[in-house]
Scaffold this motif. Structure first.
Motif, PDB file in Angstrom:
ATOM      1  N   VAL A  21      50.951  48.708  36.612  1.00  0.00           N
ATOM      2  CA  VAL A  21      51.186  47.306  36.239  1.00  0.00           C
ATOM      3  C   VAL A  21      50.130  46.411  36.887  1.00  0.00           C
ATOM      4  N   LEU A  22      49.805  46.679  38.147  1.00  0.00           N
ATOM      5  CA  LEU A  22      48.790  45.908  38.852  1.00  0.00           C
ATOM      6  C   LEU A  22      47.432  46.037  38.159  1.00  0.00           C
ATOM      7  N   ARG A  23      47.075  47.240  37.751  1.00  0.00           N
ATOM      8  CA  ARG A  23      45.793  47.486  37.070  1.00  0.00           C
ATOM      9  C   ARG A  23      45.729  46.744  35.740  1.00  0.00           C
ATOM     10  N   VAL A  24      46.797  46.812  34.956  1.00  0.00           N
ATOM     11  CA  VAL A  24      46.827  46.124  33.665  1.00  0.00           C
ATOM     12  C   VAL A  24      46.807  44.606  33.869  1.00  0.00           C
TER      13      VAL A  24
ATOM     14  N   LEU B 118      38.986  48.003  33.670  1.00  0.00           N
ATOM     15  CA  LEU B 118      40.239  48.248  34.388  1.00  0.00           C
ATOM     16  C   LEU B 118      41.337  48.749  33.450  1.00  0.00           C
ATOM     17  N   LEU B 119      41.267  48.382  32.187  1.00  0.00           N
ATOM     18  CA  LEU B 119      42.287  48.825  31.230  1.00  0.00           C
ATOM     19  C   LEU B 119      42.023  50.235  30.702  1.00  0.00           C
ATOM     20  N   TYR B 120      40.778  50.688  30.798  1.00  0.00           N
ATOM     21  CA  TYR B 120      40.414  52.012  30.291  1.00  0.00           C
ATOM     22  C   TYR B 120      40.157  52.926  31.485  1.00  0.00           C
ATOM     23  N   ARG B 121      41.121  53.795  31.769  1.00  0.00           N
ATOM     24  CA  ARG B 121      41.150  54.584  33.004  1.00  0.00           C
ATOM     25  C   ARG B 121      39.811  55.237  33.404  1.00  0.00           C
ATOM     26  N   PRO B 122      39.064  55.857  32.476  1.00  0.00           N
ATOM     27  CA  PRO B 122      37.805  56.488  32.926  1.00  0.00           C
ATOM     28  C   PRO B 122      36.768  55.499  33.468  1.00  0.00           C
ATOM     29  N   LEU B 123      36.952  54.208  33.205  1.00  0.00           N
ATOM     30  CA  LEU B 123      35.974  53.218  33.649  1.00  0.00           C
ATOM     31  C   LEU B 123      36.453  52.371  34.825  1.00  0.00           C
ATOM     32  N   ILE B 124      37.546  52.767  35.455  1.00  0.00           N
ATOM     33  CA  ILE B 124      38.084  51.972  36.564  1.00  0.00           C
ATOM     34  C   ILE B 124      37.047  51.806  37.675  1.00  0.00           C
ATOM     35  N   ARG B 125      36.349  52.859  38.024  1.00  0.00           N
ATOM     36  CA  ARG B 125      35.344  52.766  39.102  1.00  0.00           C
ATOM     37  C   ARG B 125      34.299  51.703  38.779  1.00  0.00           C
ATOM     38  N   LEU B 126      33.803  51.721  37.537  1.00  0.00           N
ATOM     39  CA  LEU B 126      32.810  50.734  37.126  1.00  0.00           C
ATOM     40  C   LEU B 126      33.405  49.335  37.202  1.00  0.00           C
ATOM     41  N   GLY B 127      34.625  49.166  36.739  1.00  0.00           N
ATOM     42  CA  GLY B 127      35.282  47.862  36.799  1.00  0.00           C
ATOM     43  C   GLY B 127      35.427  47.359  38.219  1.00  0.00           C
ATOM     44  N   ILE B 128      35.814  48.239  39.134  1.00  0.00           N
ATOM     45  CA  ILE B 128      35.963  47.857  40.543  1.00  0.00           C
ATOM     46  C   ILE B 128      34.605  47.474  41.129  1.00  0.00           C
TER      47      ILE B 128
ATOM     48  N   ILE C  16      40.812  30.596  46.527  1.00  0.00           N
ATOM     49  CA  ILE C  16      41.511  31.381  47.541  1.00  0.00           C
ATOM     50  C   ILE C  16      42.386  32.464  46.917  1.00  0.00           C
ATOM     51  N   LYS C  17      42.898  32.250  45.700  1.00  0.00           N
ATOM     52  CA  LYS C  17      43.714  33.284  45.042  1.00  0.00           C
ATOM     53  C   LYS C  17      42.907  34.554  44.809  1.00  0.00           C
ATOM     54  N   ASN C  18      41.587  34.453  44.896  1.00  0.00           N
ATOM     55  CA  ASN C  18      40.760  35.652  44.747  1.00  0.00           C
ATOM     56  C   ASN C  18      40.979  36.652  45.881  1.00  0.00           C
ATOM     57  N   LEU C  19      41.519  36.188  46.998  1.00  0.00           N
ATOM     58  CA  LEU C  19      41.877  37.135  48.061  1.00  0.00           C
ATOM     59  C   LEU C  19      42.944  38.115  47.563  1.00  0.00           C
ATOM     60  N   VAL C  20      43.879  37.626  46.761  1.00  0.00           N
ATOM     61  CA  VAL C  20      44.908  38.498  46.178  1.00  0.00           C
ATOM     62  C   VAL C  20      44.258  39.461  45.187  1.00  0.00           C
ATOM     63  N   ILE C  21      43.314  38.986  44.409  1.00  0.00           N
ATOM     64  CA  ILE C  21      42.612  39.850  43.452  1.00  0.00           C
ATOM     65  C   ILE C  21      41.844  40.944  44.186  1.00  0.00           C
ATOM     66  N   ILE C  22      41.205  40.600  45.289  1.00  0.00           N
ATOM     67  CA  ILE C  22      40.484  41.603  46.088  1.00  0.00           C
ATOM     68  C   ILE C  22      41.464  42.649  46.614  1.00  0.00           C
ATOM     69  N   GLY C  23      42.593  42.206  47.141  1.00  0.00           N
ATOM     70  CA  GLY C  23      43.604  43.153  47.626  1.00  0.00           C
ATOM     71  C   GLY C  23      44.113  44.052  46.516  1.00  0.00           C
ATOM     72  N   ALA C  24      44.376  43.487  45.351  1.00  0.00           N
ATOM     73  CA  ALA C  24      44.848  44.277  44.211  1.00  0.00           C
ATOM     74  C   ALA C  24      43.781  45.283  43.780  1.00  0.00           C
ATOM     75  N   ALA C  25      42.528  44.871  43.781  1.00  0.00           N
ATOM     76  CA  ALA C  25      41.440  45.780  43.401  1.00  0.00           C
ATOM     77  C   ALA C  25      41.320  46.935  44.393  1.00  0.00           C
ATOM     78  N   LEU C  26      41.536  46.654  45.667  1.00  0.00           N
ATOM     79  CA  LEU C  26      41.511  47.728  46.674  1.00  0.00           C
ATOM     80  C   LEU C  26      42.620  48.735  46.414  1.00  0.00           C
ATOM     81  N   VAL C  27      43.802  48.248  46.072  1.00  0.00           N
ATOM     82  CA  VAL C  27      44.926  49.151  45.779  1.00  0.00           C
ATOM     83  C   VAL C  27      44.615  49.993  44.552  1.00  0.00           C
ATOM     84  N   VAL C  28      44.168  49.359  43.483  1.00  0.00           N
ATOM     85  CA  VAL C  28      43.851  50.097  42.246  1.00  0.00           C
ATOM     86  C   VAL C  28      42.710  51.072  42.496  1.00  0.00           C
ATOM     87  N   GLY C  29      41.668  50.616  43.164  1.00  0.00           N
ATOM     88  CA  GLY C  29      40.535  51.496  43.461  1.00  0.00           C
ATOM     89  C   GLY C  29      40.923  52.680  44.328  1.00  0.00           C
TER      90      GLY C  29
END
Length: 151
Positions: free
Chosen positions: A17-20, A71-81, A118-131
C-alpha cells in the motif's frame, strides 16, 4: 487474537500500500507540473535559476511521473527509488534559498509552502521502507523457483 490478526493483516498490506501510495503521489504531483496545474510551480520557479520555469517545471513533472511509474511496476522499484533520492535534495532548497517563503516565524512556524516541503521527510522515510523490501522480493522469487536435481 484479534489484535494479532489485525497486525498480521497490516504487516502483509503495509509495504504494498505504501509503494502504491508513493507511486500515485508522484504521478499526480508530476502530472500537475506537466499540465501547468501545480500549486508548487511558483515555488520551483523561484528556487531554480538554471533553466526557464516554463522548461524546468514540466521536466521535473516528467521526472516525478517516471518515479511514480517505476514504483508501481515492481521490476523498476530500484530505479524509482534512485530517481526519488536524486530529486529529494532539490525539494529542500527553498529552506536555504527562500526562507521567507518557507517560514512564517523562523524556525518553528511553517507556511503552507514550508509544510509542503517538510512533508518530504515522510516521503523519504516511505521510500526507505519500500526500498528496503527489494531484496526480500528477490529472495522470495528465488525461493519460488523450482530446483531441478539432475537424474
Amino acid at each position: 487474537m484479534i489484535d494479532r490478526m489485525i497486525a498480521s493483516y497490516m504487516d502483509r498490506l503495509g509495504v504494498p500500500v505504501l509503494r502504491v501510495a508513493l507511486g500515485i503521489v508522484f504521478i499526480w504531483f508530476g502530472g500537475l507540473k506537466i499540465v501547468g496545474g501545480s500549486p508548487a510551480a511558483d515555488l520551483v520557479a523561484n528556487t531554480v535559476y538554471v533553466l526557464q520555469p516554463s522548461v524546468f517545471v514540466p521536466i521535473l513533472g516528467v521526472w516525478e511521473v517516471l518515479i511514480g511509474t517505476c514504483l508501481l511496476y515492481r521490476p523498476l522499484i530500484r530505479l524509482g527509488i534512485l530517481l526519488l533520492f536524486l530529486q529529494m535534495p532539490g525539494t529542500f532548497l527553498p529552506i536555504v534559498l527562500l526562507p521567507e517563503v518557507v517560514f512564517a516565524t523562523f524556525p518553528h512556524q511553517l507556511t503552507v509552502e514550508g509544510q509542503y516541503i517538510i512533508k518530504n521527510l515522510v516521503i523519504i522515510g516511505a521510500a526507505l521502507v519500500v526500498g528496503g523490501t527489494v531484496r526480500d522480493a528477490e529472495t522470495d522469487e528465488v525461493m519460488r523457483t523450482p530446483v531441478h536435481s539432475p537424474e
